[in-house]
Design a protein around this motif. Sequence first.
Motif, PDB file in Angstrom:
ATOM      1  N   GLU A   1       0.818  -1.214   0.000  1.00  0.00           N
ATOM      2  CA  GLU A   1       0.000   0.000   0.000  1.00  0.00           C
ATOM      3  C   GLU A   1       0.854   1.268   0.000  1.00  0.00           C
ATOM      4  O   GLU A   1       0.335   2.364  -0.212  1.00  0.00           O
ATOM      5  CB  GLU A   1      -0.947   0.005   1.190  1.00  0.00           C
ATOM      6  CG  GLU A   1      -0.254  -0.034   2.536  1.00  0.00           C
ATOM      7  CD  GLU A   1      -1.241  -0.084   3.687  1.00  0.00           C
ATOM      8  OE1 GLU A   1      -0.832   0.222   4.820  1.00  0.00           O
ATOM      9  OE2 GLU A   1      -2.421  -0.421   3.446  1.00  0.00           O
TER      10      GLU A   1
ATOM     11  N   ARG B   1       3.344   3.362  -5.399  1.00  0.00           N
ATOM     12  CA  ARG B   1       2.541   4.140  -6.333  1.00  0.00           C
ATOM     13  C   ARG B   1       2.839   3.680  -7.753  1.00  0.00           C
ATOM     14  O   ARG B   1       3.992   3.494  -8.136  1.00  0.00           O
ATOM     15  CB  ARG B   1       2.833   5.633  -6.203  1.00  0.00           C
ATOM     16  CG  ARG B   1       2.231   6.258  -4.963  1.00  0.00           C
ATOM     17  CD  ARG B   1       2.308   7.781  -5.004  1.00  0.00           C
ATOM     18  NE  ARG B   1       3.668   8.279  -4.837  1.00  0.00           N
ATOM     19  CZ  ARG B   1       3.990   9.570  -4.878  1.00  0.00           C
ATOM     20  NH1 ARG B   1       3.037  10.481  -5.124  1.00  0.00           N
ATOM     21  NH2 ARG B   1       5.236   9.962  -4.699  1.00  0.00           N
TER      22      ARG B   1
ATOM     23  N   TRP C   1      -3.325  -3.999  -6.629  1.00  0.00           N
ATOM     24  CA  TRP C   1      -3.782  -3.860  -5.245  1.00  0.00           C
ATOM     25  C   TRP C   1      -2.751  -4.454  -4.281  1.00  0.00           C
ATOM     26  O   TRP C   1      -2.192  -5.495  -4.559  1.00  0.00           O
ATOM     27  CB  TRP C   1      -5.135  -4.568  -5.084  1.00  0.00           C
ATOM     28  CG  TRP C   1      -5.617  -4.625  -3.669  1.00  0.00           C
ATOM     29  CD1 TRP C   1      -5.487  -5.656  -2.793  1.00  0.00           C
ATOM     30  CD2 TRP C   1      -6.287  -3.582  -2.953  1.00  0.00           C
ATOM     31  NE1 TRP C   1      -6.032  -5.345  -1.583  1.00  0.00           N
ATOM     32  CE2 TRP C   1      -6.531  -4.072  -1.649  1.00  0.00           C
ATOM     33  CE3 TRP C   1      -6.693  -2.297  -3.271  1.00  0.00           C
ATOM     34  CZ2 TRP C   1      -7.153  -3.317  -0.671  1.00  0.00           C
ATOM     35  CZ3 TRP C   1      -7.332  -1.541  -2.304  1.00  0.00           C
ATOM     36  CH2 TRP C   1      -7.563  -2.044  -1.017  1.00  0.00           C
TER      37      TRP C   1
ATOM     38  N   THR D   1      -1.439   2.294  -4.789  1.00  0.00           N
ATOM     39  CA  THR D   1      -2.248   3.368  -5.361  1.00  0.00           C
ATOM     40  C   THR D   1      -1.914   3.482  -6.845  1.00  0.00           C
ATOM     41  O   THR D   1      -0.739   3.521  -7.228  1.00  0.00           O
ATOM     42  CB  THR D   1      -1.956   4.711  -4.672  1.00  0.00           C
ATOM     43  OG1 THR D   1      -2.291   4.595  -3.286  1.00  0.00           O
ATOM     44  CG2 THR D   1      -2.764   5.837  -5.295  1.00  0.00           C
TER      45      THR D   1
ATOM     46  N   ARG E   1      -8.353   1.893  -4.710  1.00  0.00           N
ATOM     47  CA  ARG E   1      -7.233   2.849  -4.729  1.00  0.00           C
ATOM     48  C   ARG E   1      -6.746   3.117  -6.152  1.00  0.00           C
ATOM     49  O   ARG E   1      -5.620   3.557  -6.365  1.00  0.00           O
ATOM     50  CB  ARG E   1      -6.091   2.319  -3.854  1.00  0.00           C
ATOM     51  CG  ARG E   1      -6.517   2.026  -2.416  1.00  0.00           C
ATOM     52  CD  ARG E   1      -5.353   1.646  -1.543  1.00  0.00           C
ATOM     53  NE  ARG E   1      -4.490   2.800  -1.273  1.00  0.00           N
ATOM     54  CZ  ARG E   1      -3.361   2.730  -0.578  1.00  0.00           C
ATOM     55  NH1 ARG E   1      -2.953   1.562  -0.087  1.00  0.00           N
ATOM     56  NH2 ARG E   1      -2.636   3.803  -0.363  1.00  0.00           N
TER      57      ARG E   1
ATOM     58  N   HIS F   1      -7.246   5.298  -9.496  1.00  0.00           N
ATOM     59  CA  HIS F   1      -7.803   6.584  -9.915  1.00  0.00           C
ATOM     60  C   HIS F   1      -7.603   6.775 -11.416  1.00  0.00           C
ATOM     61  O   HIS F   1      -6.519   6.515 -11.950  1.00  0.00           O
ATOM     62  CB  HIS F   1      -7.125   7.725  -9.157  1.00  0.00           C
ATOM     63  CG  HIS F   1      -7.062   7.502  -7.680  1.00  0.00           C
ATOM     64  ND1 HIS F   1      -8.147   7.711  -6.849  1.00  0.00           N
ATOM     65  CD2 HIS F   1      -6.043   7.061  -6.877  1.00  0.00           C
ATOM     66  CE1 HIS F   1      -7.798   7.422  -5.604  1.00  0.00           C
ATOM     67  NE2 HIS F   1      -6.535   7.020  -5.597  1.00  0.00           N
TER      68      HIS F   1
END
Length: 426
Positions: A109, A112, A174, A177, A245, A247
């Motif tokens: 987590e 990026r 996952w 992000t 998460r 976008h």
Amino acid sequence: MSVDPQQLLRELFATAIDAAHPQQVLEAHLPSDRSGRVIVIGAGKAAAAMAQVVERCWQGEVSGLVVTRYGHGAPCEKIEVVEAAHPVPDAAGLAVAKRVLELVSNLTEDDRVIFLLSGGGSALLALPAEGITLADKQSINKALLKSGATIGEMNCVRKHLSAIKGGRLGKACWPATVYTYAISDVPGDLATVIASGPTVADPSTSAEALAILKRYAIEVPVSVRNWLQSPESETVKPGDPSLARSHFQLIARPQQSLEAAAVKCRQAGFSPLILGDLEGESREVAKVHAGIARQIILHGQPLAAPCVILSGGETTVTVRGNGRGGRNAEFLLSLTDSLKGLPGVYALAGDTDGIDGSEDNAGAIMTPDSYARAAALGLSASDELDNNNGYGYFEALDALIVTEPTRTNVNDFRAILILESTKNDA
């Protein structure tokens, strides 16, 4: 009015391309915090140019892998650029898709991921689902391209035959992000359709994919049919927590390019009429454009000349003959056949990625004397249209537009320039 019609049309095309180029549109959308480590992945005709922008702007550690079409690469120092086949996938696309999936697996987590997405990504990021071969995907892809199916229909099938599309790539990332930055090449700019939506939820179903194959009478192997009838073939659906998460940001779309061209029209003294993103058979869409052009010349409606009709989107070609040419050459050949040398009408049709279908041209230009000049060479517009030979027709007239790859893609661009109206309402 002192203007070179052909030069203006070329300038409008260049303006449309520039308005969607990654160098112009990507930087402003990147995260405000550009420090720390980021993994960059990407697929599409603009992927390499987009990767260059990230390398230039990111302040922290950058690494990654993107795939683009042969000839559409660009030099990057930290992000690997691989080229593969489009519109029919090849082994290079298969190999890089596996590597992309491996690159984003087992993240945390704290990680990026930036995903750079543009038109062509669906074929370039080709990883067949379990039990389906690359040859299966290639044959189905070829059949869809010749069938007249819309891009949305083609991508519905592609998603359900893939191990990476329809949200599956986002799920693999996952709990990292994910920031997806997309250049749209599809009518409606739907995130689920652009390159078959690898990082977004997909509401379409395997049953719909089967129905599309049946609608266009496309024969598929038993293994493909069995897969599509299995619950495992379903894509990642809306509400799936694995995409919480992830976008998505649209950074360029066809409308932006049409609006930029419209500004250029006004600066040159021409009134623009934007018809927007269009779908349908290229030859039929051309007939509608021809009807509008005649109405303007004869009656000054829906606007008076001098003016320019602008449109974009992605038309289709149902292949009937053995000629050469993509959607734009087909459109322009049908327009030429419909107008038959109507005075004062010039037109350009081109693909903003620089490649019309699988040819080496972006598109072509029609002038008021194209019909007569071709006839003098023994070329019948209607006969060449029957043979899907738009490339050959405009090559004979030395009217092809060759730009080389532009490294962006907001799909087709069409401009019809009308110099004057007769306003004969009798």
